[in-house]
Design an enzyme around this catalytic site. Structure first.
Site, PDB file in Angstrom:
ATOM      1  N   GLY A   1       0.769  -1.119  -0.146  1.00 47.47           N
ATOM      2  CA  GLY A   1       0.003  -0.050   0.001  1.00 47.47           C
ATOM      3  C   GLY A   1       0.767   1.387  -0.026  1.00 47.47           C
ATOM      4  O   GLY A   1       2.194   1.034   0.290  1.00 47.47           O
TER       5      GLY A   1
ATOM      6  N   SER B   1       2.613   4.888   0.888  1.00 47.29           N
ATOM      7  CA  SER B   1       3.402   5.539   1.958  1.00 47.29           C
ATOM      8  C   SER B   1       2.367   6.011   2.967  1.00 47.29           C
ATOM      9  O   SER B   1       1.394   6.810   2.656  1.00 47.29           O
ATOM     10  CB  SER B   1       4.349   6.227   1.758  1.00 47.29           C
ATOM     11  OG  SER B   1       5.036   7.099   2.714  1.00 47.29           O
ATOM     12  N   GLY B   2       2.276   5.688   4.470  1.00 51.10           N
ATOM     13  CA  GLY B   2       1.216   6.387   5.472  1.00 51.10           C
ATOM     14  C   GLY B   2      -0.142   5.394   5.387  1.00 51.10           C
ATOM     15  O   GLY B   2      -0.893   5.903   6.115  1.00 51.10           O
ATOM     16  N   SER B   3       0.001   4.351   4.522  1.00 50.77           N
ATOM     17  CA  SER B   3      -1.464   3.571   4.761  1.00 50.77           C
ATOM     18  C   SER B   3      -1.801   2.911   5.842  1.00 50.77           C
ATOM     19  O   SER B   3      -2.770   2.654   6.363  1.00 50.77           O
ATOM     20  CB  SER B   3      -1.579   2.760   3.452  1.00 50.77           C
ATOM     21  OG  SER B   3      -0.271   1.904   3.501  1.00 50.77           O
TER      22      SER B   3
ATOM     23  N   SER C   1       2.840  -0.955   8.409  1.00 46.19           N
ATOM     24  CA  SER C   1       4.051  -1.181   9.463  1.00 46.19           C
ATOM     25  C   SER C   1       3.120  -1.070  10.812  1.00 46.19           C
ATOM     26  O   SER C   1       3.401  -2.048  11.647  1.00 46.19           O
ATOM     27  CB  SER C   1       5.082   0.181   9.719  1.00 46.19           C
ATOM     28  OG  SER C   1       5.877  -0.443   8.876  1.00 46.19           O
TER      29      SER C   1
ATOM     30  N   SER D   1       5.874  -1.823  -1.915  1.00 49.92           N
ATOM     31  CA  SER D   1       5.933  -2.704  -3.023  1.00 49.92           C
ATOM     32  C   SER D   1       5.016  -2.531  -4.293  1.00 49.92           C
ATOM     33  O   SER D   1       3.904  -3.419  -4.419  1.00 49.92           O
ATOM     34  CB  SER D   1       5.659  -4.134  -2.626  1.00 49.92           C
ATOM     35  OG  SER D   1       4.611  -4.444  -1.656  1.00 49.92           O
TER      36      SER D   1
END
Lengths: 208, 208
Positions: B34, B36-38, B41, B108
């Site tokens: 997804g 960045s910031g989705s 992590s 990715s």
């Protein structure tokens, strides 16, 4: 409630010590180094089996699962050998962080490359095992017929023949497979691990 | 006894199924993808914590432990991004072979790269989790201030701004963090793992 702010809801991350506690033992890398045919993979696999029988979670990284996967885009130049060992060292570090007793079985001929890996891992997380089988014995075995090819000049840059092998100066364990049977080598390593507390969980960390 | 022939004394190697049995659960990679910031992590770490609480051995691969280690010699060109994902895929494969439930949290962005990893893993060993948080929400969060920099042109090739993100076509799980709290996303994943038998040991393999 503003769901978009969920990203700032921090969960406590699981630590390496907690993973070790969960698995019931410490983690480290058993770094086997030695000539082709010295017995690295054989001993590593036998140690893994012995650890498995004691319910210790371990894993062997060797040519079979690394050279044809992660490092398939590397050759055997000095530069590629260094990158090969660097990547294996970094993967070992991840496995050790995950709590797994990790065994690596690669010639890893350069001292600087091995010391680099040692420096990347924590104190007592890098156990260097020098499989110090004499060249003559390795060459006599020649399981993969590589020494014969190297002697005939069909392979160049072969460690021990026309490429250097730099022996460890202070390995944690030294084994000469021409002097003792496999079972003794396995016992030697298990004794080291037991004596140094690797096979029991670290203290002071609550299990879940 | 000729010790030099010890090398041919084959030990039975420990199998992936035996390692799973020892750990008490199956292994697979939960591949979060997804923008960045989705929330990749954050969810991955929360799932790891939930699994740890259930005594499941898991490990998160993310930018923190991979970008500054194994993949420190890679940049953000299309070629390097592909190699980045390839290496993470290969490391995941090793972890899955070791019996660990592995979580990866990387943008990715290229479908072909993710499908390549899926093809390298066994059937039902690759669980693609599409963290489908809308770009506007990710950009509003902008925890790392990267979207602002990308909009100002201080970063180029930023996924979602001036580089493509190719959404999965048939992900095993889809999550929109702007529509549900973190706990629900974690529960969604645990339910999937439970329903599909990942949290129990495979049958038919004798424990040590």
């Amino acid at each position: 409630m503003n769901h978009a702010t969920n990203i700032t809801w921090q969960t406590s991350q699981v630590t390496q010590a907690q993973r070790q506690r969960l698995l019931g033992h410490r983690s480290a890398v058993l770094w086997f180094t030695g000539l082709s045919g010295s017995g690295k993979s054989t001993i590593a696999n036998a140690v893994e089996k012995a650890l498995y029988d004691r319910q210790i979670s371990s894993y062997v990284l060797d040519g079979d699962n690394v050279r044809f996967g992660l490092n398939q885009n590397l050759g055997f130049s000095a530069e590629d050998r260094t990158e090969n060992i660097r990547r294996i060292g970094e993967v070992s570090k991840l496995f050790v962080d995950a709590g797994v007793l990790t065994l690596t079985a690669f010639i890893s001929p350069y001292r600087a490359d091995r010391d680099q890996v040692r420096a990347r891992l924590g104190a007592s997380e890098f156990i260097e095992i020098f499989v110090d089988t004499p060249l003559a014995v390795c060459e006599q075995r020649d399981v993969k017929h590589l020494y014969a090819k190297a002697r005939r000049g069909e392979i160049t840059g072969f460690t021990g023949i026309d490429a250097p092998y730099e022996a460890p100066k202070r390995p944690e364990i030294t084994i000469d497979t021409s002097q003792q049977p496999l079972a003794t080598s396995v016992e030697q390593i298990l004794t080291y691990l037991t004596a140094n507390g690797y096979l029991t969980a670290p203290n002071g960390v609550a299990a879940p």
